[in-house]
Design a protein around this motif. Structure first.
Motif, PDB file in Angstrom:
ATOM      1  N   LYS B 136       8.036   6.838  -9.415  1.00 48.79           N
ATOM      2  CA  LYS B 136       8.981   6.413  -8.350  1.00 48.79           C
ATOM      3  C   LYS B 136       8.835   7.172  -7.341  1.00 48.79           C
ATOM      4  O   LYS B 136       9.089   7.065  -6.227  1.00 48.79           O
ATOM      5  CB  LYS B 136       9.976   6.423  -9.093  1.00 48.79           C
ATOM      6  CG  LYS B 136      10.011   4.765 -10.062  1.00 48.79           C
ATOM      7  CD  LYS B 136      10.748   4.076  -9.794  1.00 48.79           C
ATOM      8  CE  LYS B 136      10.745   2.539 -10.927  1.00 48.79           C
ATOM      9  NZ  LYS B 136      10.102   1.928 -11.007  1.00 48.79           N
ATOM     10  N   ASP B 137       8.950   8.678  -7.135  1.00 49.30           N
ATOM     11  CA  ASP B 137       9.069   9.482  -6.657  1.00 49.30           C
ATOM     12  C   ASP B 137       7.807   9.454  -5.568  1.00 49.30           C
ATOM     13  O   ASP B 137       8.313   9.362  -4.874  1.00 49.30           O
ATOM     14  CB  ASP B 137       8.776  10.866  -6.629  1.00 49.30           C
ATOM     15  CG  ASP B 137      10.438  11.611  -7.139  1.00 49.30           C
ATOM     16  OD1 ASP B 137      11.614  11.039  -6.753  1.00 49.30           O
ATOM     17  OD2 ASP B 137      10.624  13.075  -8.466  1.00 49.30           O
ATOM     18  N   ARG B 138       6.856   9.582  -6.661  1.00 48.99           N
ATOM     19  CA  ARG B 138       5.077   9.133  -5.134  1.00 48.99           C
ATOM     20  C   ARG B 138       5.298   8.448  -4.231  1.00 48.99           C
ATOM     21  O   ARG B 138       5.232   7.907  -3.317  1.00 48.99           O
ATOM     22  CB  ARG B 138       4.242   9.255  -6.746  1.00 48.99           C
ATOM     23  CG  ARG B 138       4.099  10.466  -6.626  1.00 48.99           C
ATOM     24  CD  ARG B 138       2.858  11.197  -6.536  1.00 48.99           C
ATOM     25  NE  ARG B 138       2.960  13.014  -6.858  1.00 48.99           N
ATOM     26  CZ  ARG B 138       1.398  13.650  -6.609  1.00 48.99           C
ATOM     27  NH1 ARG B 138       0.309  12.652  -6.126  1.00 48.99           N
ATOM     28  NH2 ARG B 138       1.377  14.427  -6.781  1.00 48.99           N
ATOM     29  N   ARG B 139       5.872   6.422  -5.026  1.00 47.04           N
ATOM     30  CA  ARG B 139       5.701   5.769  -4.403  1.00 47.04           C
ATOM     31  C   ARG B 139       6.921   6.223  -2.936  1.00 47.04           C
ATOM     32  O   ARG B 139       6.429   5.563  -2.150  1.00 47.04           O
ATOM     33  CB  ARG B 139       6.011   4.723  -5.191  1.00 47.04           C
ATOM     34  CG  ARG B 139       6.075   3.243  -4.585  1.00 47.04           C
ATOM     35  CD  ARG B 139       6.127   2.811  -5.288  1.00 47.04           C
ATOM     36  NE  ARG B 139       6.353   1.613  -4.520  1.00 47.04           N
ATOM     37  CZ  ARG B 139       6.971  -0.357  -5.277  1.00 47.04           C
ATOM     38  NH1 ARG B 139       7.578  -0.194  -6.242  1.00 47.04           N
ATOM     39  NH2 ARG B 139       6.609  -0.954  -5.004  1.00 47.04           N
ATOM     40  N   LEU B 140       8.054   6.538  -3.017  1.00 50.97           N
ATOM     41  CA  LEU B 140       8.683   6.441  -2.427  1.00 50.97           C
ATOM     42  C   LEU B 140       8.961   7.533  -0.883  1.00 50.97           C
ATOM     43  O   LEU B 140       8.793   7.298  -0.715  1.00 50.97           O
ATOM     44  CB  LEU B 140      10.193   7.420  -3.380  1.00 50.97           C
ATOM     45  CG  LEU B 140      12.081   6.659  -2.922  1.00 50.97           C
ATOM     46  CD1 LEU B 140      12.233   5.601  -1.919  1.00 50.97           C
ATOM     47  CD2 LEU B 140      12.932   7.193  -3.722  1.00 50.97           C
ATOM     48  N   MET B 141       8.332   8.945  -1.701  1.00 54.06           N
ATOM     49  CA  MET B 141       7.385   9.465  -0.769  1.00 54.06           C
ATOM     50  C   MET B 141       6.505   8.380   0.166  1.00 54.06           C
ATOM     51  O   MET B 141       6.090   8.784   1.167  1.00 54.06           O
ATOM     52  CB  MET B 141       6.766  10.640  -1.257  1.00 54.06           C
ATOM     53  CG  MET B 141       6.209  11.857  -0.246  1.00 54.06           C
ATOM     54  SD  MET B 141       6.026  12.948  -1.061  1.00 54.06           S
ATOM     55  CE  MET B 141       3.861  13.145  -0.637  1.00 54.06           C
ATOM     56  N   SER B 143       6.159   6.000   0.658  1.00 50.80           N
ATOM     57  CA  SER B 143       7.245   4.660   1.495  1.00 50.80           C
ATOM     58  C   SER B 143       7.613   4.878   2.963  1.00 50.80           C
ATOM     59  O   SER B 143       7.503   4.206   4.237  1.00 50.80           O
ATOM     60  CB  SER B 143       8.640   3.797   0.955  1.00 50.80           C
ATOM     61  OG  SER B 143       9.471   4.337   1.057  1.00 50.80           O
ATOM     62  N   THR B 144       8.056   6.402   3.381  1.00 50.11           N
ATOM     63  CA  THR B 144       8.610   6.870   4.491  1.00 50.11           C
ATOM     64  C   THR B 144       7.391   7.891   4.908  1.00 50.11           C
ATOM     65  O   THR B 144       7.515   7.737   6.288  1.00 50.11           O
ATOM     66  CB  THR B 144       9.197   7.923   4.329  1.00 50.11           C
ATOM     67  OG1 THR B 144       9.371   8.996   2.555  1.00 50.11           O
ATOM     68  CG2 THR B 144      10.718   7.187   3.649  1.00 50.11           C
ATOM     69  N   THR B 145       6.081   8.441   4.287  1.00 54.28           N
ATOM     70  CA  THR B 145       5.446   9.516   5.109  1.00 54.28           C
ATOM     71  C   THR B 145       4.218   8.673   5.119  1.00 54.28           C
ATOM     72  O   THR B 145       3.807   9.046   6.587  1.00 54.28           O
ATOM     73  CB  THR B 145       5.383  10.022   4.293  1.00 54.28           C
ATOM     74  OG1 THR B 145       4.304  10.595   3.328  1.00 54.28           O
ATOM     75  CG2 THR B 145       6.541  10.972   3.707  1.00 54.28           C
ATOM     76  N   GLU B 150      -2.660   3.663   4.701  1.00 54.39           N
ATOM     77  CA  GLU B 150      -2.640   4.356   3.816  1.00 54.39           C
ATOM     78  C   GLU B 150      -1.830   4.133   2.108  1.00 54.39           C
ATOM     79  O   GLU B 150      -2.509   4.196   1.745  1.00 54.39           O
ATOM     80  CB  GLU B 150      -1.897   6.264   4.178  1.00 54.39           C
ATOM     81  CG  GLU B 150      -2.681   6.791   5.301  1.00 54.39           C
ATOM     82  CD  GLU B 150      -2.022   7.761   5.985  1.00 54.39           C
ATOM     83  OE1 GLU B 150      -2.186   8.939   6.782  1.00 54.39           O
ATOM     84  OE2 GLU B 150      -0.778   8.164   5.829  1.00 54.39           O
ATOM     85  N   LEU B 175       3.903  -3.673  -1.338  1.00 47.39           N
ATOM     86  CA  LEU B 175       3.932  -2.464  -0.622  1.00 47.39           C
ATOM     87  C   LEU B 175       5.328  -2.366   0.601  1.00 47.39           C
ATOM     88  O   LEU B 175       4.987  -1.793   1.574  1.00 47.39           O
ATOM     89  CB  LEU B 175       2.396  -1.973   0.030  1.00 47.39           C
ATOM     90  CG  LEU B 175       0.851  -1.779  -1.298  1.00 47.39           C
ATOM     91  CD1 LEU B 175       0.370  -1.584  -0.102  1.00 47.39           C
ATOM     92  CD2 LEU B 175       1.316  -0.239  -1.449  1.00 47.39           C
ATOM     93  N   GLY B 176       5.622  -3.538   0.337  1.00 44.61           N
ATOM     94  CA  GLY B 176       6.621  -3.940   1.626  1.00 44.61           C
ATOM     95  C   GLY B 176       5.796  -4.579   3.208  1.00 44.61           C
ATOM     96  O   GLY B 176       6.217  -3.415   4.653  1.00 44.61           O
TER      97      GLY B 176
END
Lengths: 195, 195
Positions: B136-141, B143-145, B150, B175-176
């Motif tokens: 989840k951390d990876r996915r959250l990261m 999603s913003t960066t 990518e 992926l939004g």
DNA sequence: AAAAAACATTGATCTGGATCAATCAGCCGG
DNA sequence: CCGGCTGATTGATCCAGATCAATGTTTTTT
């Protein structure tokens, strides 16, 4: 200081006196100045950190040099680069202190030992991570389904107790917004409240 | 079918024969047809679900009626609305089957009982959630960066084994991104690969 | 094998929030 | 009480990706 940790654990599981005595020496206390790094990207994250006092942030830096905050951790929270801690690969996140901070740290090795020797700690962390997953799910959902304004208002609500301790541009960074956007949202709200 | 679950558990912790016997009756097997709901938003999520065979998705629906996929779960994965499961409040997510699916389900009550009676299961879930948090951390990261391209390429890599089982517009939803965006990314890649 | 869903592609246009560029305000150390 | 950070505000402009609108393709159902 160790008491802050034990209190936190005992809100979730029961510990016997001998267990507490076993736990104590596994943690190392440390003080951090404002702006001091606890971890830098590309190092290996060797410890899990519990915040007894103060405020930390974890964040990554993208190709263009922009910081993206991943987490804020204050009294009673844990923080680390979990990926690096578990795999012993290079960390992707930086962690640093936003205030004078006091932490308790446990090494990878002692964490393994702790969970093996004290099953209640497996349970404690299981519950901790369980709650953490709920939070991350919510945040992920918010990041795709909400507008900038909704994200900001939700943050302001959820983080009300420490809102005053976090500068606006760091909130922006946490929410994946430009600082200017937060500023404009607040102005809009101000005038709306007044009218 | 129960064997799939036990195999999965024993990759992380050791179970004795009596423990296995204790675990078995706590799970309920169920088959789902394609498109069948396992959970609908505003119900209460009463069970944690392990996928023995097939493919499920969890997603929420926003004000405008758009679906946002939160998770895909196939063989060997767990799925639920964790928030609702823990609090017994109304679920925010829908969960349904993307294929004919076979699952094993455990109720809130039996989950509590299981973790209390079998400490190895506290450990199992602790490790499971720990890994989940990293993801989840990876996915959250991401999603913003990361840019749309990518994100898509990363997804294609991470989900390579089941990429063929997920229609593109659902990847977009996860992926939004808009489905059209994925389509354009792929076209661009095709022509680049050809040149 | 025809009809209808469900899914994918392509082009034209639009927009929320980013970026760029000043200016302004508060605070802290000397 | 001044000079230099650090953070906040405001306005002008820009852009990645959304949305809208067809058209094409594949899969499912009957």
């Amino acid at each position: 200081m160790f008491e802050v940790l034990v209190d936190h654990i005992e809100k979730k599981v029961h510990l016997t006196e001998p267990e507490k005595e076993l736990i104590r020496p596994l943690f190392m206390a440390r003080k951090l100045r404002k702006k001091q790094y606890l971890l830098q990207a590309s190092e290996v994250c060797t410890h899990l950190t519990f915040v007894a006092k103060g405020l930390l942030r974890s964040y990554n830096v993208d190709d263009k040099g922009n910081e993206h905050i991943n987490q804020f951790a204050w009294e009673g929270w844990w923080i680390s680069d979990f990926y690096s801690f578990l795999t012993q690969e290079e960390a992707l996140f930086n962690i640093d202190a936003m205030e004078e901070t006091e932490v308790l740290m446990i090494s990878r090795h002692d964490y393994e030992e702790l969970t093996l020797k004290v099953p209640a700690m497996d349970r404690y962390f299981r519950i901790l991570y369980q709650n953490s997953l709920v939070t991350k799910d919510r945040r992920l959902m918010s990041s795709t389904t909400h507008t900038a304004e909704e994200k900001y208002l939700q943050f302001a609500k959820r983080y009300a107790p420490i809102l005053g301790r976090i500068p606006q541009h760091l909130i922006a960074s946490y929410l994946g917004l430009a600082p200017e956007t937060i500023s404009r949202i607040r102005r809009k709200r101000m005038t709306k409240d007044a009218g």
